[in-house]
Design a protein around this motif. Structure first.
Motif, mmCIF file in Angstrom:
data_model
loop_
_atom_site.group_PDB
_atom_site.id
_atom_site.type_symbol
_atom_site.label_atom_id
_atom_site.label_comp_id
_atom_site.label_asym_id
_atom_site.label_seq_id
_atom_site.Cartn_x
_atom_site.Cartn_y
_atom_site.Cartn_z
ATOM 1 N N ASN A 45 8.827 4.804 90.176
ATOM 2 C CA ASN A 45 7.823 4.680 91.246
ATOM 3 C C ASN A 45 6.384 4.786 90.753
ATOM 4 O O ASN A 45 5.466 4.964 91.553
ATOM 5 C CB ASN A 45 8.066 5.727 92.339
ATOM 6 C CG ASN A 45 9.402 5.533 93.019
ATOM 7 O OD1 ASN A 45 9.803 4.400 93.299
ATOM 8 N ND2 ASN A 45 10.105 6.628 93.273
ATOM 9 N N LYS A 46 6.174 4.665 89.457
ATOM 10 C CA LYS A 46 4.826 4.639 88.915
ATOM 11 C C LYS A 46 4.563 3.270 88.302
ATOM 12 O O LYS A 46 5.406 2.726 87.595
ATOM 13 C CB LYS A 46 4.632 5.726 87.854
ATOM 14 C CG LYS A 46 3.224 5.737 87.258
ATOM 15 C CD LYS A 46 3.036 6.859 86.245
ATOM 16 C CE LYS A 46 1.626 6.819 85.658
ATOM 17 N NZ LYS A 46 1.405 7.904 84.656
ATOM 18 N N THR A 47 3.401 2.700 88.580
ATOM 19 C CA THR A 47 3.054 1.371 88.076
ATOM 20 C C THR A 47 2.310 1.481 86.748
ATOM 21 O O THR A 47 1.375 2.274 86.604
ATOM 22 C CB THR A 47 2.186 0.612 89.087
ATOM 23 O OG1 THR A 47 2.922 0.451 90.305
ATOM 24 C CG2 THR A 47 1.796 -0.752 88.560
ATOM 25 N N TYR A 48 2.750 0.684 85.791
ATOM 26 C CA TYR A 48 2.114 0.616 84.475
ATOM 27 C C TYR A 48 1.650 -0.818 84.207
ATOM 28 O O TYR A 48 2.234 -1.778 84.707
ATOM 29 C CB TYR A 48 3.100 0.993 83.366
ATOM 30 C CG TYR A 48 3.579 2.420 83.389
ATOM 31 C CD1 TYR A 48 2.990 3.394 82.570
ATOM 32 C CD2 TYR A 48 4.639 2.808 84.205
ATOM 33 C CE1 TYR A 48 3.440 4.705 82.579
ATOM 34 C CE2 TYR A 48 5.089 4.121 84.227
ATOM 35 C CZ TYR A 48 4.489 5.062 83.409
ATOM 36 O OH TYR A 48 4.941 6.364 83.421
ATOM 37 N N ILE A 49 0.594 -0.944 83.408
ATOM 38 C CA ILE A 49 0.253 -2.259 82.874
ATOM 39 C C ILE A 49 1.093 -2.453 81.614
ATOM 40 O O ILE A 49 1.134 -1.577 80.750
ATOM 41 C CB ILE A 49 -1.247 -2.370 82.526
ATOM 42 C CG1 ILE A 49 -2.123 -1.927 83.693
ATOM 43 C CG2 ILE A 49 -1.598 -3.815 82.155
ATOM 44 C CD1 ILE A 49 -3.605 -1.875 83.362
ATOM 45 N N TYR A 50 1.763 -3.585 81.529
ATOM 46 C CA TYR A 50 2.691 -3.817 80.425
ATOM 47 C C TYR A 50 2.088 -4.797 79.421
ATOM 48 O O TYR A 50 1.760 -5.941 79.765
ATOM 49 C CB TYR A 50 4.000 -4.370 80.968
ATOM 50 C CG TYR A 50 5.053 -4.628 79.912
ATOM 51 C CD1 TYR A 50 5.450 -3.633 79.020
ATOM 52 C CD2 TYR A 50 5.672 -5.877 79.818
ATOM 53 C CE1 TYR A 50 6.427 -3.872 78.064
ATOM 54 C CE2 TYR A 50 6.651 -6.121 78.871
ATOM 55 C CZ TYR A 50 7.018 -5.117 77.991
ATOM 56 O OH TYR A 50 7.982 -5.365 77.047
ATOM 57 N N HIS A 55 2.550 -6.170 85.052
ATOM 58 C CA HIS A 55 2.662 -4.858 85.702
ATOM 59 C C HIS A 55 4.142 -4.547 85.911
ATOM 60 O O HIS A 55 4.904 -5.411 86.347
ATOM 61 C CB HIS A 55 1.949 -4.839 87.060
ATOM 62 C CG HIS A 55 0.460 -4.843 86.946
ATOM 63 N ND1 HIS A 55 -0.369 -4.978 88.034
ATOM 64 C CD2 HIS A 55 -0.356 -4.741 85.878
ATOM 65 C CE1 HIS A 55 -1.636 -4.950 87.643
ATOM 66 N NE2 HIS A 55 -1.648 -4.817 86.331
ATOM 67 N N ILE A 56 4.554 -3.324 85.600
ATOM 68 C CA ILE A 56 5.944 -2.919 85.809
ATOM 69 C C ILE A 56 5.970 -1.566 86.503
ATOM 70 O O ILE A 56 5.016 -0.792 86.426
ATOM 71 C CB ILE A 56 6.728 -2.837 84.482
ATOM 72 C CG1 ILE A 56 6.088 -1.833 83.519
ATOM 73 C CG2 ILE A 56 6.849 -4.213 83.829
ATOM 74 C CD1 ILE A 56 6.857 -1.649 82.221
ATOM 75 N N SER A 57 7.083 -1.287 87.190
ATOM 76 C CA SER A 57 7.232 -0.024 87.899
ATOM 77 C C SER A 57 8.368 0.768 87.271
ATOM 78 O O SER A 57 9.490 0.266 87.126
ATOM 79 C CB SER A 57 7.526 -0.275 89.381
ATOM 80 O OG SER A 57 7.688 0.945 90.071
ATOM 81 N N ASP A 70 -6.846 -6.113 83.558
ATOM 82 C CA ASP A 70 -5.801 -5.490 82.732
ATOM 83 C C ASP A 70 -6.318 -5.215 81.329
ATOM 84 O O ASP A 70 -6.134 -4.119 80.779
ATOM 85 C CB ASP A 70 -4.579 -6.414 82.618
ATOM 86 C CG ASP A 70 -3.879 -6.666 83.939
ATOM 87 O OD1 ASP A 70 -3.938 -5.793 84.820
ATOM 88 O OD2 ASP A 70 -3.248 -7.733 84.064
ATOM 89 N N GLY A 119 -1.080 5.110 81.708
ATOM 90 C CA GLY A 119 -0.597 4.018 82.547
ATOM 91 C C GLY A 119 -0.406 2.688 81.846
ATOM 92 O O GLY A 119 -0.401 1.643 82.514
#
Length: 349
Positions: free
Chosen positions: A17-22, A12-14, A338, A309
């Motif tokens: 200020n938005k969180t994404y699955i990486y 998970h990365i930000s 995930d 996302g």
């Protein structure tokens, strides 16, 4: 578009200020942020220091280098091994070491720049048919130059690993093979030994394998594997003697983490299988059975993932004029949640 982070990109990365699955990068086993692995690394830093810049030829030497190289050669199945500070430097040492009047260089399709010399007279090929024809012509001329064929074990097109069908068409008994196994060692083969034994069984005249240890083993270092005489000749070069070695703490961590590696490899396999089982349109991707990377060139799909996302590896490679290369990478650190979310987004694309 490039995104800048202030910490290691986990699953998970930000961004803004938005969180994404990486699902990208090359941290296949998710070791870089694993607390147990970090604790081993920290203890080794306390013992060996943060860096060791002295030549390996110095009169004062650290035993951990020989210990790690012996361990790695047994793991891979080679007679001998030497370590370097990076996989790129390992590839360059091999290329420089073979760059003599006794060798002619031939580059298989998709060979990484780590194996290339800008000043070297060499030939590059986009197909194995062309490569085979050039090799037969070279051998027919009966020159004193032994052909050296360079290739990546994992080239993300499926042309090499796992079956190496193109390689099998070449006159291997008359060739020196130099194989970059950076994306295989640590995660492929028995106990993460990579592809050395597989290609050795094809009986080339000589096999040299080089690799980064950062992708599969999670430590900044490189290594070269081959017969004792070849490794000895590389050790005796000014290139090797003048290069700073890998950090001893890195190699000690590799030696002390076998239990963690075994657990993480199993988790990676389970996660990769889970992804394949839940994805409806597997034929959209180029992938290799047994490897956790799934490549595609559809920029619309890349945009669809990001808008939902999910961020994957995506950039123009190898230069700005090249087509967009995108790659989904499953790692041992991903959760089933995930992966199910990734499959949901892909299945609805």
């Amino acid at each position: 578009m490039a995104h800048y982070l202030d910490s290691f990109p986990e699953h998970h990365i930000s961004i803004h200020n938005k969180t994404y699955i990486y699902f990208g990068g090359t941290a296949y086993l998710g070791l870089q942020t694993d607390v147990d692995f970090q604790n081993i690394f920290i203890e080794n830093i306390r013992k060996y220091g943060t860096n060791y810049g002295a030549s390996r030829k110095s009169n004062i030497r650290m035993a951990v280098y020989d210990e790690a190289e012996t361990y790695l050669s047994k793991l891979v199945g080679s007679e001998a091994c030497i370590s370097m500070s990076s996989g790129y430097l390992a590839g360059q040492l091999v290329a420089h070491g073979l760059n003599t009047n006794n060798h002619a260089f031939f580059y298989a399709p998709n060979t990484h720049s780590a194996l290339r010399l800008s000043s070297n007279k060499s030939q590059s090929f986009s197909t194995y048919e062309d490569l085979k024809e050039a090799l037969h012509l070279h051998l027919k001329l009966k020159t004193d130059e032994t052909p050296v064929v360079f290739l990546d074990a994992v080239d993300f097109s499926g042309s090499h690993f796992p079956d190496f069908e193109g390689l099998k068409t070449l006159p291997l008994s008359e060739l020196i093979l130099v194989v970059d196994d950076s994306h295989g060692i640590g995660i492929l083969g028995e106990r993460g030994g990579g592809i050395y034994k597989t290609i050795k069984d094809l009986n080339p005249k000589e096999l040299i394998v080089c690799a980064s240890l950062g992708k599969g083993f999670g430590v900044q270092a490189g290594a070269i594997f081959g017969c004792k005489s070849r490794i000895s000749s590389l050790e005796n070069t000014a290139f090797f003697g003048g290069s700073s070695p890998a950090s001893p703490a890195n190699l000690a961590t590799l030696l002390h983490s076998e239990g963690i590696y075994n657990i993480k490899r199993k988790q990676l396999k389970d996660n990769t299988d889970f992804f394949i089982d839940n994805l409806n349109l597997l034929d959209k991707f180029q992938y290799m059975i047994g490897h956790p990377a799934f490549s595609f060139s559809d920029e619309h799909l890349n945009n669809h993932l990001e808008s939902n996302g999910i961020i994957v590896t995506s950039f123009r490679y190898p230069d700005e004029n090249s087509p967009m290369m995108s790659r989904i990478v499953i790692s041992a650190s991903h959760t089933e949640t995930d992966i199910l979310r990734l499959c949901e987004v892909l299945n609805n694309a």
